[in-house]
Motif scaffolding. Structure first.
Motif, PDB file in Angstrom:
ATOM      1  N   GLY A  95       0.832  -1.196   0.000  1.00  0.00           N
ATOM      2  CA  GLY A  95       0.000   0.000   0.000  1.00  0.00           C
ATOM      3  C   GLY A  95       0.867   1.248   0.000  1.00  0.00           C
ATOM      4  N   ALA A  96       0.351   2.334  -0.565  1.00  0.00           N
ATOM      5  CA  ALA A  96       1.115   3.583  -0.649  1.00  0.00           C
ATOM      6  C   ALA A  96       1.399   4.146   0.734  1.00  0.00           C
ATOM      7  CB  ALA A  96       0.340   4.604  -1.488  1.00  0.00           C
ATOM      8  N   GLY A  97       0.394   4.132   1.617  1.00  0.00           N
ATOM      9  CA  GLY A  97       0.573   4.687   2.951  1.00  0.00           C
ATOM     10  C   GLY A  97       1.557   3.900   3.781  1.00  0.00           C
ATOM     11  N   PHE A  98       1.461   2.574   3.756  1.00  0.00           N
ATOM     12  CA  PHE A  98       2.363   1.728   4.546  1.00  0.00           C
ATOM     13  C   PHE A  98       3.799   1.877   4.057  1.00  0.00           C
ATOM     14  CE2 PHE A  98       4.467  -2.132   5.922  1.00  0.00           C
ATOM     15  CZ  PHE A  98       3.933  -2.366   7.184  1.00  0.00           C
ATOM     16  N   ILE A 139       6.390  -2.349  15.527  1.00  0.00           N
ATOM     17  CA  ILE A 139       4.921  -2.333  15.579  1.00  0.00           C
ATOM     18  C   ILE A 139       4.343  -2.217  14.172  1.00  0.00           C
ATOM     19  CG2 ILE A 139       2.906  -1.025  16.344  1.00  0.00           C
ATOM     20  CD1 ILE A 139       4.533  -0.199  18.805  1.00  0.00           C
ATOM     21  N   VAL A 140       4.873  -1.297  13.386  1.00  0.00           N
ATOM     22  CA  VAL A 140       4.376  -1.099  12.019  1.00  0.00           C
ATOM     23  C   VAL A 140       4.600  -2.355  11.186  1.00  0.00           C
ATOM     24  CG1 VAL A 140       4.741   0.157   9.867  1.00  0.00           C
ATOM     25  CG2 VAL A 140       4.637   1.408  12.026  1.00  0.00           C
ATOM     26  N   ALA A 141       5.802  -2.918  11.260  1.00  0.00           N
ATOM     27  CA  ALA A 141       6.117  -4.110  10.467  1.00  0.00           C
ATOM     28  C   ALA A 141       5.206  -5.272  10.823  1.00  0.00           C
ATOM     29  CB  ALA A 141       7.576  -4.492  10.678  1.00  0.00           C
ATOM     30  N   ALA A 142       4.823  -5.368  12.094  1.00  0.00           N
ATOM     31  CA  ALA A 142       3.975  -6.479  12.540  1.00  0.00           C
ATOM     32  C   ALA A 142       2.591  -6.440  11.903  1.00  0.00           C
ATOM     33  CB  ALA A 142       3.847  -6.459  14.059  1.00  0.00           C
ATOM     34  N   THR A 143       2.127  -5.251  11.487  1.00  0.00           N
ATOM     35  CA  THR A 143       0.785  -5.137  10.890  1.00  0.00           C
ATOM     36  C   THR A 143       0.767  -5.549   9.425  1.00  0.00           C
ATOM     37  OG1 THR A 143       1.074  -2.800  10.288  1.00  0.00           O
ATOM     38  CG2 THR A 143       0.202  -3.276  12.479  1.00  0.00           C
ATOM     39  N   ARG A 144       1.927  -5.537   8.783  1.00  0.00           N
ATOM     40  CA  ARG A 144       2.111  -6.107   7.443  1.00  0.00           C
ATOM     41  C   ARG A 144       1.185  -5.526   6.379  1.00  0.00           C
ATOM     42  NH1 ARG A 144       1.901 -12.423   8.475  1.00  0.00           N
ATOM     43  NH2 ARG A 144       1.907 -12.420   6.192  1.00  0.00           N
ATOM     44  N   GLY A 145       1.088  -4.196   6.356  1.00  0.00           N
ATOM     45  CA  GLY A 145       0.384  -3.569   5.241  1.00  0.00           C
ATOM     46  C   GLY A 145      -1.054  -3.210   5.525  1.00  0.00           C
ATOM     47  N   GLU A 146      -1.868  -3.190   4.464  1.00  0.00           N
ATOM     48  CA  GLU A 146      -3.247  -2.734   4.577  1.00  0.00           C
ATOM     49  C   GLU A 146      -4.095  -3.683   5.423  1.00  0.00           C
ATOM     50  OE1 GLU A 146      -5.212  -1.011   1.057  1.00  0.00           O
ATOM     51  OE2 GLU A 146      -3.414  -1.611  -0.044  1.00  0.00           O
ATOM     52  N   LEU A 147      -5.134  -3.131   6.025  1.00  0.00           N
ATOM     53  CA  LEU A 147      -6.047  -3.879   6.876  1.00  0.00           C
ATOM     54  C   LEU A 147      -6.730  -4.977   6.063  1.00  0.00           C
ATOM     55  CD1 LEU A 147      -7.261  -3.939   9.766  1.00  0.00           C
ATOM     56  CD2 LEU A 147      -9.089  -2.469   8.922  1.00  0.00           C
ATOM     57  N   GLY A 148      -6.635  -6.214   6.548  1.00  0.00           N
ATOM     58  CA  GLY A 148      -7.268  -7.339   5.873  1.00  0.00           C
ATOM     59  C   GLY A 148      -6.500  -7.866   4.685  1.00  0.00           C
ATOM     60  N   GLN A 149      -5.358  -7.247   4.348  1.00  0.00           N
ATOM     61  CA  GLN A 149      -4.544  -7.705   3.225  1.00  0.00           C
ATOM     62  C   GLN A 149      -3.082  -7.815   3.647  1.00  0.00           C
ATOM     63  OE1 GLN A 149      -5.390  -5.620  -0.566  1.00  0.00           O
ATOM     64  NE2 GLN A 149      -6.965  -4.476   0.538  1.00  0.00           N
ATOM     65  N   PRO A 150      -2.775  -8.690   4.601  1.00  0.00           N
ATOM     66  CA  PRO A 150      -1.401  -8.786   5.095  1.00  0.00           C
ATOM     67  C   PRO A 150      -0.427  -9.201   3.995  1.00  0.00           C
ATOM     68  CG  PRO A 150      -2.703 -10.659   5.832  1.00  0.00           C
ATOM     69  CD  PRO A 150      -3.661  -9.686   5.220  1.00  0.00           C
ATOM     70  N   ARG A 269      -6.916   1.185   3.780  1.00  0.00           N
ATOM     71  CA  ARG A 269      -7.311   1.174   5.173  1.00  0.00           C
ATOM     72  C   ARG A 269      -6.226   0.492   6.001  1.00  0.00           C
ATOM     73  NH1 ARG A 269     -10.023   4.271   3.255  1.00  0.00           N
ATOM     74  NH2 ARG A 269     -12.292   4.524   3.209  1.00  0.00           N
ATOM     75  N   TYR A 270      -5.892   1.102   7.138  1.00  0.00           N
ATOM     76  CA  TYR A 270      -4.844   0.553   7.987  1.00  0.00           C
ATOM     77  C   TYR A 270      -5.353   0.342   9.403  1.00  0.00           C
ATOM     78  CZ  TYR A 270      -1.843   1.749   4.093  1.00  0.00           C
ATOM     79  OH  TYR A 270      -1.298   1.817   2.847  1.00  0.00           O
ATOM     80  N   ALA A 271      -4.816  -0.669  10.065  1.00  0.00           N
ATOM     81  CA  ALA A 271      -5.216  -0.986  11.433  1.00  0.00           C
ATOM     82  C   ALA A 271      -4.769   0.118  12.389  1.00  0.00           C
ATOM     83  CB  ALA A 271      -4.608  -2.326  11.860  1.00  0.00           C
ATOM     84  N   LEU A 272      -5.467   0.214  13.517  1.00  0.00           N
ATOM     85  CA  LEU A 272      -5.083   1.196  14.534  1.00  0.00           C
ATOM     86  C   LEU A 272      -3.654   0.970  14.991  1.00  0.00           C
ATOM     87  CD1 LEU A 272      -8.309   1.408  16.736  1.00  0.00           C
ATOM     88  CD2 LEU A 272      -7.421   3.135  15.146  1.00  0.00           C
ATOM     89  N   LEU A 273      -3.226  -0.298  14.995  1.00  0.00           N
ATOM     90  CA  LEU A 273      -1.857  -0.611  15.414  1.00  0.00           C
ATOM     91  C   LEU A 273      -0.843   0.005  14.450  1.00  0.00           C
ATOM     92  CD1 LEU A 273      -0.421  -2.129  17.673  1.00  0.00           C
ATOM     93  CD2 LEU A 273      -0.357  -4.155  16.187  1.00  0.00           C
ATOM     94  N   THR A 274      -1.186   0.055  13.164  1.00  0.00           N
ATOM     95  CA  THR A 274      -0.294   0.692  12.186  1.00  0.00           C
ATOM     96  C   THR A 274      -0.131   2.177  12.497  1.00  0.00           C
ATOM     97  OG1 THR A 274      -1.004  -0.857  10.461  1.00  0.00           O
ATOM     98  CG2 THR A 274       0.090   1.163   9.745  1.00  0.00           C
ATOM     99  N   TRP A 275      -1.253   2.843  12.771  1.00  0.00           N
ATOM    100  CA  TRP A 275      -1.202   4.261  13.109  1.00  0.00           C
ATOM    101  C   TRP A 275      -0.438   4.474  14.419  1.00  0.00           C
ATOM    102  CZ3 TRP A 275      -2.821   7.903   9.703  1.00  0.00           C
ATOM    103  CH2 TRP A 275      -3.666   7.492   8.668  1.00  0.00           C
ATOM    104  N   ALA A 279       2.906   6.665  14.916  1.00  0.00           N
ATOM    105  CA  ALA A 279       3.018   7.718  15.930  1.00  0.00           C
ATOM    106  C   ALA A 279       4.231   7.486  16.828  1.00  0.00           C
ATOM    107  CB  ALA A 279       1.751   7.760  16.773  1.00  0.00           C
ATOM    108  N   THR A 280       4.509   6.226  17.156  1.00  0.00           N
ATOM    109  CA  THR A 280       5.675   5.896  17.980  1.00  0.00           C
ATOM    110  C   THR A 280       6.968   6.257  17.263  1.00  0.00           C
ATOM    111  OG1 THR A 280       4.451   4.059  18.987  1.00  0.00           O
ATOM    112  CG2 THR A 280       6.844   4.038  19.242  1.00  0.00           C
TER     113      THR A 280
END
Length: 296
Positions: A95-98, A139-150, A269-275, A279-280
């Motif tokens: 994803g572009a944002g990730f 933390i970001v790496a653990a979410t592995r991209g867009e929500l529902g599309q790891p 769409r990204y998980a709250l954990l990604t955001w 932020a961290t």
């Protein structure tokens, strides 16, 4: 205009904002079938061409020497050709944002490398900032991209190479900046060198150096070339005014542009954990910035 040219903070916002445009435009291009190598070539060749036309109008024709040629080749490879290929190859998977978030690690890695090679002395706050930024990256790496599309872990690992390449470039350009060389001159030379490198990479069949899909994206090509050319004028000035660690923070501004544009205009769409991870990382960037300002 003079105040902008001499203000590290203003240069940071302008440069980071223009840099952030590569993520939504890159997703549009790769989604239309343009390969990572071709879109990287569009950027470097476009930047070099637009800026050299500016120099011709200004009748500014700098002299070349071995030092500058070496600088062009090395900076072009590690600052532009390599990270851009990774960025545009990763965007369809992450994803572009990730992918943009990966840039936020550049200040932390730049400071780490600066400490390791003795370019800067370590401080408790700077080391703490590196640690916080690292936690955010995990933390970001653990979410592995867009929500529902790891994405596959391999793509996440490849994305993490983006800030490493940029950090190495930040350090190199600072320690090997040619004497009496201007920022536009260096941008032209480095990007034409990157374009040549990308053409050579394009000779490999797997690189898919097919220019035909560009015909369907004339506005995106023009927008990408123009925004990148404008960005690099300010980029090299920020390098001179702010130094390598401050310069590396353009990734944070660019990440904000990438995340917002990806969410609002590209349907990502990204998980709250990604955001939370982003932020961290941002907190770590603030800490390393404060450490730099105190040392200065």
């Amino acid at each position: 205009m003079r105040q902008l040219w001499d203000s590290a903070a203003a240069l940071l916002i302008v440069t980071g904002g223009l840099l952030g445009m590569i993520f939504p435009l890159g997703k549009i291009a790769t989604g239309a079938g343009v390969s990572a190598v071709v879109w990287s070539f569009v950027i470097s060749f476009g930047v070099g061409t637009i800026l050299i036309l500016v120099q011709i109008v200004r009748r500014d024709f700098p002299q070349l020497d071995r030092h500058k040629l070496r600088y062009f080749a090395i900076a072009g490879a590690i600052s532009y050709a390599i990270p851009n290929i990774i960025v545009f190859a990763a965007i369809p998977h992450l994803g572009a944002g990730f992918t943009a978030i990966m840039l936020t690690l550049s200040p932390v890695i730049t400071l780490t490398l600066s400490l390791l090679i003795g370019l800067r002395r370590p401080s408790p706050l700077g080391i703490a900032g590196i640690a916080v930024g690292f936690v955010g990256a995990v933390i970001v790496a653990a979410t592995r991209g867009e929500l529902g599309q790891p994405a596959a872990l391999g793509w996440v690992a490849l994305g993490l190479l983006i800030p490493v390449a940029l950090a190495i470039g930040n350090i190199y350009r600072t320690i090997d900046w040619p004497a009496h060389a201007g920022p536009i001159e260096l941008a032209i030379g480095s990007h034409y060198a990157a374009a040549v490198i990308l053409l050579l990479v394009g000779l490999v069949p797997a690189a898919n150096f097919d220019l035909a899909p560009l015909a369907d994206l004339p506005l995106a090509v023009v927008a990408q070339a123009a925004s990148s050319a404008g960005m690099f004028v300010f980029f090299f000035r920020l390098q001179a005014v702010g130094g390598p660690v401050y310069l590396s923070q353009i990734g944070y501004v660019a990440a904000a542009v990438g995340l917002v544009s990806g969410t609002l205009f590209l349907g990502e769409r990204y998980a709250l954990l990604t955001w939370a991870g982003a932020a961290t990382v941002g907190i770590g960037v603030v800490m390393t910035t404060k450490a730099q300002s105190r040392e200065s």
